[in-house]
Design a protein around this motif. Structure first.
Motif, PDB file in Angstrom:
ATOM      1  N   ASN A 563       0.826  -1.213   0.000  1.00  0.00           N
ATOM      2  CA  ASN A 563       0.000   0.000   0.000  1.00  0.00           C
ATOM      3  C   ASN A 563       0.860   1.264   0.000  1.00  0.00           C
ATOM      4  N   GLU A 564       1.989   1.216   0.719  1.00  0.00           N
ATOM      5  CA  GLU A 564       2.880   2.376   0.694  1.00  0.00           C
ATOM      6  C   GLU A 564       3.436   2.598  -0.711  1.00  0.00           C
ATOM      7  N   GLY A 565       3.899   1.516  -1.347  1.00  0.00           N
ATOM      8  CA  GLY A 565       4.409   1.654  -2.706  1.00  0.00           C
ATOM      9  C   GLY A 565       3.350   2.146  -3.664  1.00  0.00           C
ATOM     10  N   LEU A 566       2.121   1.605  -3.523  1.00  0.00           N
ATOM     11  CA  LEU A 566       1.040   1.992  -4.425  1.00  0.00           C
ATOM     12  C   LEU A 566       0.617   3.441  -4.196  1.00  0.00           C
ATOM     13  N   PHE A 567       0.460   3.820  -2.908  1.00  0.00           N
ATOM     14  CA  PHE A 567       0.014   5.183  -2.614  1.00  0.00           C
ATOM     15  C   PHE A 567       1.027   6.221  -3.090  1.00  0.00           C
ATOM     16  N   PHE A 568       2.281   6.010  -2.768  1.00  0.00           N
ATOM     17  CA  PHE A 568       3.264   7.025  -3.135  1.00  0.00           C
ATOM     18  C   PHE A 568       3.574   7.012  -4.632  1.00  0.00           C
ATOM     19  N   SER A 569       3.302   5.904  -5.303  1.00  0.00           N
ATOM     20  CA  SER A 569       3.384   5.908  -6.768  1.00  0.00           C
ATOM     21  C   SER A 569       2.287   6.785  -7.346  1.00  0.00           C
ATOM     22  N   LYS A 570       1.070   6.674  -6.775  1.00  0.00           N
ATOM     23  CA  LYS A 570      -0.015   7.546  -7.232  1.00  0.00           C
ATOM     24  C   LYS A 570       0.259   8.997  -6.852  1.00  0.00           C
ATOM     25  N   ALA A 571       0.791   9.203  -5.640  1.00  0.00           N
ATOM     26  CA  ALA A 571       1.078  10.569  -5.196  1.00  0.00           C
ATOM     27  C   ALA A 571       2.107  11.234  -6.099  1.00  0.00           C
ATOM     28  N   ALA A 572       3.040  10.432  -6.602  1.00  0.00           N
ATOM     29  CA  ALA A 572       4.072  10.990  -7.479  1.00  0.00           C
ATOM     30  C   ALA A 572       3.473  11.534  -8.767  1.00  0.00           C
ATOM     31  N   VAL A 573       2.279  11.070  -9.111  1.00  0.00           N
ATOM     32  CA  VAL A 573       1.642  11.505 -10.350  1.00  0.00           C
ATOM     33  C   VAL A 573       0.733  12.706 -10.125  1.00  0.00           C
ATOM     34  N   VAL A 574       0.114  12.786  -8.946  1.00  0.00           N
ATOM     35  CA  VAL A 574      -0.918  13.811  -8.735  1.00  0.00           C
ATOM     36  C   VAL A 574      -0.491  14.925  -7.793  1.00  0.00           C
ATOM     37  N   THR A 575       0.659  14.773  -7.134  1.00  0.00           N
ATOM     38  CA  THR A 575       1.070  15.791  -6.161  1.00  0.00           C
ATOM     39  C   THR A 575       1.923  16.851  -6.843  1.00  0.00           C
ATOM     40  N   PHE A 576       1.281  17.941  -7.231  1.00  0.00           N
ATOM     41  CA  PHE A 576       1.960  19.039  -7.901  1.00  0.00           C
ATOM     42  C   PHE A 576       2.380  20.099  -6.885  1.00  0.00           C
ATOM     43  N   GLY A 577       3.401  20.862  -7.255  1.00  0.00           N
ATOM     44  CA  GLY A 577       3.718  22.061  -6.498  1.00  0.00           C
ATOM     45  C   GLY A 577       4.785  21.924  -5.454  1.00  0.00           C
ATOM     46  N   GLY A 578       5.478  20.803  -5.357  1.00  0.00           N
ATOM     47  CA  GLY A 578       6.563  20.682  -4.405  1.00  0.00           C
ATOM     48  C   GLY A 578       6.108  20.196  -3.046  1.00  0.00           C
ATOM     49  N   ALA A 579       7.070  20.117  -2.127  1.00  0.00           N
ATOM     50  CA  ALA A 579       6.846  19.476  -0.834  1.00  0.00           C
ATOM     51  C   ALA A 579       5.771  20.169  -0.012  1.00  0.00           C
ATOM     52  N   TYR A 580       5.830  21.499   0.096  1.00  0.00           N
ATOM     53  CA  TYR A 580       4.883  22.209   0.949  1.00  0.00           C
ATOM     54  C   TYR A 580       3.441  21.958   0.502  1.00  0.00           C
ATOM     55  N   ALA A 581       3.254  21.900  -0.798  1.00  0.00           N
ATOM     56  CA  ALA A 581       1.907  21.691  -1.304  1.00  0.00           C
ATOM     57  C   ALA A 581       1.474  20.236  -1.201  1.00  0.00           C
ATOM     58  N   VAL A 582       2.424  19.308  -1.235  1.00  0.00           N
ATOM     59  CA  VAL A 582       2.102  17.883  -1.203  1.00  0.00           C
ATOM     60  C   VAL A 582       1.756  17.416   0.205  1.00  0.00           C
ATOM     61  N   LEU A 583       2.373  18.013   1.210  1.00  0.00           N
ATOM     62  CA  LEU A 583       2.252  17.504   2.575  1.00  0.00           C
ATOM     63  C   LEU A 583       0.813  17.408   3.078  1.00  0.00           C
ATOM     64  N   PRO A 584      -0.040  18.387   2.824  1.00  0.00           N
ATOM     65  CA  PRO A 584      -1.422  18.221   3.303  1.00  0.00           C
ATOM     66  C   PRO A 584      -2.086  16.970   2.739  1.00  0.00           C
ATOM     67  N   TYR A 585      -1.858  16.704   1.470  1.00  0.00           N
ATOM     68  CA  TYR A 585      -2.445  15.520   0.840  1.00  0.00           C
ATOM     69  C   TYR A 585      -1.875  14.241   1.450  1.00  0.00           C
ATOM     70  N   VAL A 586      -0.546  14.190   1.628  1.00  0.00           N
ATOM     71  CA  VAL A 586       0.088  13.006   2.209  1.00  0.00           C
ATOM     72  C   VAL A 586      -0.363  12.813   3.654  1.00  0.00           C
ATOM     73  N   ALA A 587      -0.372  13.902   4.423  1.00  0.00           N
ATOM     74  CA  ALA A 587      -0.766  13.800   5.832  1.00  0.00           C
ATOM     75  C   ALA A 587      -2.204  13.314   5.967  1.00  0.00           C
TER      76      ALA A 587
END
Length: 697
Positions: A563-587
């Protein structure tokens, strides 16, 4: 020779005596006589020449002709100086022929048979001696031929010339031959400028004329031709004159004087001809020297200017030449250890090092690459490193740049994550990490300010940032939706209101000439190629998903690792804008959907990521570590956590190589496209609002 009178031979031969006439002409030539008129020849009035003319006069009478020998003090219409110049002119022509033969011999000597070379040298030496015997008034060409003959004889073993102190030669009288030409004038200029500023120059045919003077450019003088060096070069060596402009002038004089094309320089040939012209006009030697000094001062100034320009060009070339792969490797490794401060800090480091200091890439090309990377999902700083590495050294350059950007932080964050997981509940450890939280908040606010200064330059950009903050903070709108909406607004706004949307541009012109600049044509590896694109997709996608599939096969399709591999593979495709913008979605997903983290651990992880080099998005490694640590599923916690951290990192960063290697060639083709710039401006403004949300989250 100081002849005070002249011998004049007048003769005539019967018209049918052609053979005898040629024999007489050859005899006169061997004597060194000059022709005044038809059948009237002249020699200096010396006993040896008088005897030769007497024998020849008798021979002419034996041939059936008439001959008369006259001794004259003066010749009407000819001054003594004019007669001497006629003798020297005749000898000069003969010396020129000998000189050409000697130069040809020097060039062929190494390739010739030793016996043949020795025989030819003996013949040339004999020819020189015969010429010297009839060189009654010491023609300047005779000295040149003598020095050239010494070169032809080859270097002789002699003690190394001792370096002299110029101070010991101040205020001296310097003696050289009359009618100075290129080497003598150049040497005199060198003496007066670098050796003896108060030098006095005198002229005489031989050094014995003034024993108290220092002779130069004369046969057997201390300062003359030495080996393959002209007199000018000998002086520079003896007095250790290391000026680069002087060295260049020495090369020019060498080629003009010795005519051996050793340095392939022709700059002083013109001066040499001018000096010879002044001598033929009858200018005094002192005036020729004075005018020659003016010429060499101009040559020296020009050489100094050229050297300065070459040094500047060399320095620029050194700084702007394409770095070797090893040089680039060292820089990317260094960057991996010093890239603190999140994406804005890392981009600032690359701006300073690559654009301003090393000039490996121009400002406009740097911003063009950055614009594309900020449009991509994933960490823009690492993607920017991959992009520049790819521009410099093709695919392997991008792989090395992107890998070294994160490898140091992988090890550092792994150790910190272990300490946190194992000892985080100990009060002093907890206090340390608790103390990081205010610092993290300050860093986030600083990021808001830095990005805001760049992006929010008018009321439209401020409005977009405000709307983005409201959407994500109050209405929980997914970040990808905010980014796509902002990009669409920017694209459309650029069509109708370009001056309000195109705010991200280079300030001013380029700093310096760069290795990669807009003026240069794109290298072949940056041009779109569909066959290459298919290979890139196949290889990168296979490498990207392989570890996740292996985790699913080994631990099950519902396991934490899969699930970690799958989730972060999807996140790598949809998480735009760098770390600060990605963190809310990941958290949001890690806390509420998967339960990998406990409340507060996300900010602790962000604090750890801020203390390590590398991209701030490395916080996802902490998430993967803690998720597997807290859900080991039959594995030792540390092993499970390590696998989770590595799998998460791999799934997050591997796609970055795909985006660059696949899209880079097309982005290079779109350099200067205004529509991309306006879309980027709007996205960056929206990111300011998203980052502000993170600060108050």
């Amino acid at each position: 020779m100081k002849a005070t009178s002249w011998l004049l031979l007048l003769y005539s031969l019967p018209t049918n005596r052609n053979t005898e006439r040629v024999a007489v002409w050859r005899r006169l030539k061997r004597m060194g006589a000059i022709q005044l008129k038809t059948s009237a020849y002249l020699l200096p009035d010396e006993p040896a020449q008088y005897e030769q003319f007497q024998w020849l006069a008798q021979q002419i009478r034996d041939y059936g002709g008439d001959s008369t020998l006259v001794r004259a003090q003066e010749i009407e219409g000819l001054t003594r100086e004019k007669v001497v110049s006629l003798f020297n002119a005749a000898r000069d022509k003969e010396y020129v022929g000998l000189r050409k033969a000697l130069q040809s011999f020097i060039l062929r000597r190494r390739k010739s048979d030793a016996n043949f070379a020795a025989a030819e040298l003996e013949r040339l030496t004999k020819q020189f001696r015969e010429l010297r015997e009839i060189d009654f008034f010491d023609s300047p060409r005779g000295h040149e031929a003598a020095m050239l003959l010494r070169r032809a004889e080859g270097p002789k073993r002699s003690p190394k010339l001792q370096t002299l102190d110029a101070k010991q030669y101040h205020g001296k009288i310097w003696l050289t031959r009359p009618r100075p030409e290129i080497d003598r004038v150049g040497s005199a200029w060198l003496i007066s400028k670098f050796i003896d500023p108060k030098a006095k120059f005198v002229f005489a045919p031989t050094a014995q004329a003034d024993p108290g003077a220092i002779a130069f450019d004369m046969l057997d003088a201390e300062f003359s031709h030495h080996g393959n060096c002209c007199t000018f070069e000998t002086l520079t060596k003896r007095f250790a004159i290391s000026d680069k402009a002087v060295a260049k002038i020495g090369e020019m004089i060498h080629d003009a004087d010795l005519d051996d094309a050793r340095f392939q320089r022709v700059e002083c040939v013109g001066i040499d001809r001018v000096l010879k012209g002044w001598a033929k006009e009858g200018l005094p030697d002192e005036q020729i020297l004075h005018r020659g000094f003016e010429c060499f001062e101009r040559v020296f100034a020009t050489a100094m200017k050229a050297i300065s320009s070459q040094q500047t060009t060399a320095e620029t070339s050194r700084q702007t030449r394409l770095p070797t792969f090893r040089e680039a490797f060292r820089f990317w490794l260094k960057l991996g250890f010093i890239s603190f401060g999140g994406p804005t800090g890392q981009i600032a480091i690359m701006q300073t090092e690559l654009v301003e200091k090393k000039r490996w890439i121009s400002q406009s090309r740097f911003l063009h690459a950055l614009n594309y990377c900020m449009l991509l999902p994933g960490p823009e700083a690492q993607q920017l490193a991959i992009y520049i590495g790819w521009l410099l050294h093709k695919t392997w350059g991008g792989i090395v740049a992107g890998s070294l950007f994160v490898i140091p932080s992988i090890f550092v964050l792994w150790m910190l994550s272990y300490v946190y997981a194992a000892f985080g509940n100990i009060p002093w450890i907890a206090a340390v990490f608790y103390g990081l939280k205010p610092a993290v908040t300050a860093i986030v606010m600083a990021a808001v300010i830095r990005i805001g200064r760049k992006a929010l330059r008018n009321e439209v950009m401020w409005t977009l940032a405000t709307l983005a903050f409201i959407a994500i903070y109050f209405f929980k709108v997914p970040f990808p939706m905010i980014v796509l909406s902002a990009g669409l607004i920017g694209f459309l706004g650029g069509l109708f209101w370009k001056n309000k949307f195109q705010v991200l541009s280079s300030d001013g012109g380029e700093l310096e000439t760069s290795v990669i600049s807009d003026e240069q044509e794109s290298p072949p590896h940056t041009r779109p190629n569909w066959a290459r694109a298919i290979r890139v997709i196949a290889v990168c996608v296979a490498l990207w998903i392989a570890p996740t599939l292996i985790a699913g096969i080994a631990k099950g399709w519902q396991s934490t690792l899969f699930n970690e591999g799958l989730f972060f593979s999807k996140a790598a495709v949809v998480t735009f804008g760098g770390a600060y913008a990605v963190l809310p979605y990941v958290a949001q997903q890690a806390l509420f959907h998967y339960g990998w983290l406990k409340p507060g651990q996300m900010m602790d992880g962000l604090g750890l990521a801020e203390t390590t080099p590398g991209p701030l998005i490395m916080v996802v490694q902490f998430v993967g570590f803690m998720g597997a640590w807290q859900h080991p599923e039959g594995l030792p916690p540390l092993l499970a956590a390590t696998l989770g951290a590595l799998l998460t990192t791999w799934a997050t960063f591997t796609p970055c190589f795909l985006w660059i290697f696949l899209g880079g060639p097309h982005i290079e083709k779109l350099r200067g496209n205004v529509k991309l710039a306006t879309a980027l401006s709007a996205i960056t403004a929206a990111i300011v609002g998203v980052v502000l949300n993170l600060a108050v989250w």
